[in-house]
Design a protein around this motif. Sequence first.
Motif, PDB file in Angstrom:
ATOM      1  N   PHE A  13       1.666   6.205  14.965  1.00 51.93           N
ATOM      2  CA  PHE A  13       1.978   4.938  15.616  1.00 51.93           C
ATOM      3  C   PHE A  13       3.499   4.910  15.696  1.00 51.93           C
ATOM      4  CE2 PHE A  13      -2.060   4.011  13.410  1.00 51.93           C
ATOM      5  CZ  PHE A  13      -2.806   3.454  14.441  1.00 51.93           C
ATOM      6  N   GLU A  16       5.502   6.181  12.711  1.00 49.25           N
ATOM      7  CA  GLU A  16       4.614   6.082  11.549  1.00 49.25           C
ATOM      8  C   GLU A  16       3.474   7.101  11.677  1.00 49.25           C
ATOM      9  OE1 GLU A  16       5.081   3.749   8.982  1.00 49.25           O
ATOM     10  OE2 GLU A  16       3.464   4.904   8.046  1.00 49.25           O
ATOM     11  N   ALA A  18       0.078   8.004  10.532  1.00 50.82           N
ATOM     12  CA  ALA A  18      -1.072   7.423   9.810  1.00 50.82           C
ATOM     13  C   ALA A  18      -2.017   8.512   9.330  1.00 50.82           C
ATOM     14  CB  ALA A  18      -1.808   6.440  10.705  1.00 50.82           C
ATOM     15  N   PRO A  37      -5.259   5.140  -1.416  1.00 50.53           N
ATOM     16  CA  PRO A  37      -4.453   3.938  -1.666  1.00 50.53           C
ATOM     17  C   PRO A  37      -4.200   3.168  -0.366  1.00 50.53           C
ATOM     18  CG  PRO A  37      -3.318   5.945  -2.414  1.00 50.53           C
ATOM     19  CD  PRO A  37      -4.537   6.382  -1.673  1.00 50.53           C
ATOM     20  N   ASN A  38      -3.677   1.973  -0.476  1.00 47.36           N
ATOM     21  CA  ASN A  38      -3.328   1.180   0.703  1.00 47.36           C
ATOM     22  C   ASN A  38      -2.442   2.014   1.621  1.00 47.36           C
ATOM     23  OD1 ASN A  38      -3.042  -1.591  -1.488  1.00 47.36           O
ATOM     24  ND2 ASN A  38      -4.638  -1.294   0.007  1.00 47.36           N
ATOM     25  N   GLY A  39      -2.773   1.993   2.895  1.00 48.29           N
ATOM     26  CA  GLY A  39      -1.950   2.700   3.877  1.00 48.29           C
ATOM     27  C   GLY A  39      -2.222   4.193   3.949  1.00 48.29           C
ATOM     28  N   ALA A  40      -3.284   4.668   3.268  1.00 47.74           N
ATOM     29  CA  ALA A  40      -3.565   6.112   3.240  1.00 47.74           C
ATOM     30  C   ALA A  40      -4.071   6.629   4.585  1.00 47.74           C
ATOM     31  CB  ALA A  40      -4.598   6.420   2.153  1.00 47.74           C
ATOM     32  N   GLY A  41      -4.683   5.744   5.377  1.00 45.37           N
ATOM     33  CA  GLY A  41      -5.191   6.176   6.683  1.00 45.37           C
ATOM     34  C   GLY A  41      -6.703   6.019   6.843  1.00 45.37           C
ATOM     35  N   LYS A  42      -7.338   5.306   5.921  1.00 48.18           N
ATOM     36  CA  LYS A  42      -8.801   5.161   5.972  1.00 48.18           C
ATOM     37  C   LYS A  42      -9.244   4.381   7.227  1.00 48.18           C
ATOM     38  CE  LYS A  42      -8.866   3.025   2.028  1.00 48.18           C
ATOM     39  NZ  LYS A  42      -7.400   2.970   1.829  1.00 48.18           N
ATOM     40  N   SER A  43      -8.624   3.215   7.442  1.00 47.86           N
ATOM     41  CA  SER A  43      -9.031   2.403   8.604  1.00 47.86           C
ATOM     42  C   SER A  43      -8.726   3.137   9.894  1.00 47.86           C
ATOM     43  CB  SER A  43      -8.298   1.060   8.613  1.00 47.86           C
ATOM     44  OG  SER A  43      -8.533   0.395   7.416  1.00 47.86           O
ATOM     45  N   THR A  44      -7.608   3.837   9.923  1.00 50.62           N
ATOM     46  CA  THR A  44      -7.260   4.585  11.137  1.00 50.62           C
ATOM     47  C   THR A  44      -8.337   5.628  11.416  1.00 50.62           C
ATOM     48  OG1 THR A  44      -4.923   4.235  10.660  1.00 50.62           O
ATOM     49  CG2 THR A  44      -5.450   5.975  12.236  1.00 50.62           C
ATOM     50  N   HIS A 188     -12.143   0.426  -2.121  1.00 41.14           N
ATOM     51  CA  HIS A 188     -11.253   0.524  -3.288  1.00 41.14           C
ATOM     52  C   HIS A 188     -12.037   0.216  -4.564  1.00 41.14           C
ATOM     53  CE1 HIS A 188      -7.644   0.888  -0.914  1.00 41.14           C
ATOM     54  NE2 HIS A 188      -7.935  -0.204  -0.248  1.00 41.14           N
TER      55      HIS A 188
END
Length: 323
Positions: A13, A16, A18, A37-44, A188
């Motif tokens: 992005f 960034e 991801a 962890p938060n921001g690791a790229g799971k949702s992406t 998580h």
Amino acid sequence: MSAIQVDGLTKRFGDEVALEGLDLVVERGEVFGFLGPNGAGKSTTINVLLDFVRPTAGSASVLGMDTRAGSEAIRARTGVLAEGIDLYERLTGRRHLELALGWADGEETPGGLLERVGLAVADADRSVGEYSTGMKQRLALAMALAGDPDLLVLDEPAAGLDPNGIRTMRELVRSEAEQGTTVFFSSHDLDQVEAVCDRVAILNDGKLITVDTIDGLREAIGARSELYLRLADEPDADLSTIDGVADAEYDDDRLVVTCADPRAKARAIGRLLDADVEVLDVDASSVALEDVFATYTDGEVDIVREEETAADDRHGRLSGVLG
Ligand SMILES: Nc1ncnc2c1ncn2[C@@H]1O[C@H](COP(=O)(O)OP(=O)(O)OP(=O)(O)O)[C@@H](O)[C@H]1O
């Protein structure tokens, strides 16, 4: 054909990054935990699988179809429970399910889905604006199940559920998998992951750190489990020769067996029973998945790919991380 195959997936992005060169295979009928962890790229990753986001490089296929070319067919066969799903406050739970079933073109009824997720029939006719957080989550799970999907993508499925709701969710996940549905379980909540997942992937900074069973992850970091046995008599059997047993010590009618391989616990009990030792009580402990996760994501463990490593090799390279 795998349920999900991801090859060299990269998503940027702007500046960034991801996801960076993610490779992943999820087999059909498995419950696959997706951690990071938060921001690791799971949702992406999930957004790429559902074609909500297009990759910068690499490709992914779901149920044998390319995520870009086959996105409509993929969505028709995939049930999604997304974090913070938008529900219509003015519509009843039943109406939501009717819509989900209409879209899914299935033969199930809203009543059947309500029962599966433990939502009361009386609540089904209330508007969703009056629902508690947990009731909304149960409804969202029921909507994901509508149409008997081949793939379930669950993002934080336990969020807001009470203990009974969590048990219902776990039972649903396992029974869906037993019927051949693949479950991609991003969370998580490591207790839930440990309870239901066959294998887990750990992602960090957009890269895959490892993929393995939970026992395999423990083994890879050299984590040991212990078996505590209360015995009627001092055992004659030599447990130290059992494959995976690191140590066995008897003291004051208590035997402590330290295992490098968690499966050695059952082998140790079997050896005692074969030797006619009377076992009065059994207890066991193992390193929490939370500690395993921390070890993999705090930079202490080198990136390890499952296919690159035999168990012995893995153990050799990583042993001692947990001390
Ligand atoms: N639309 C976007 N625009 C810019 N950056 C984004 C966008 N979506 C995600 N990112 C960035 O990509 C990285 C991965 O985010 P992602 O949401 O996939 O992580 P996650 O593992 O799902 O995190 P969490 O556990 O917090 O939900 C983060 O650094 C995030 O800031």
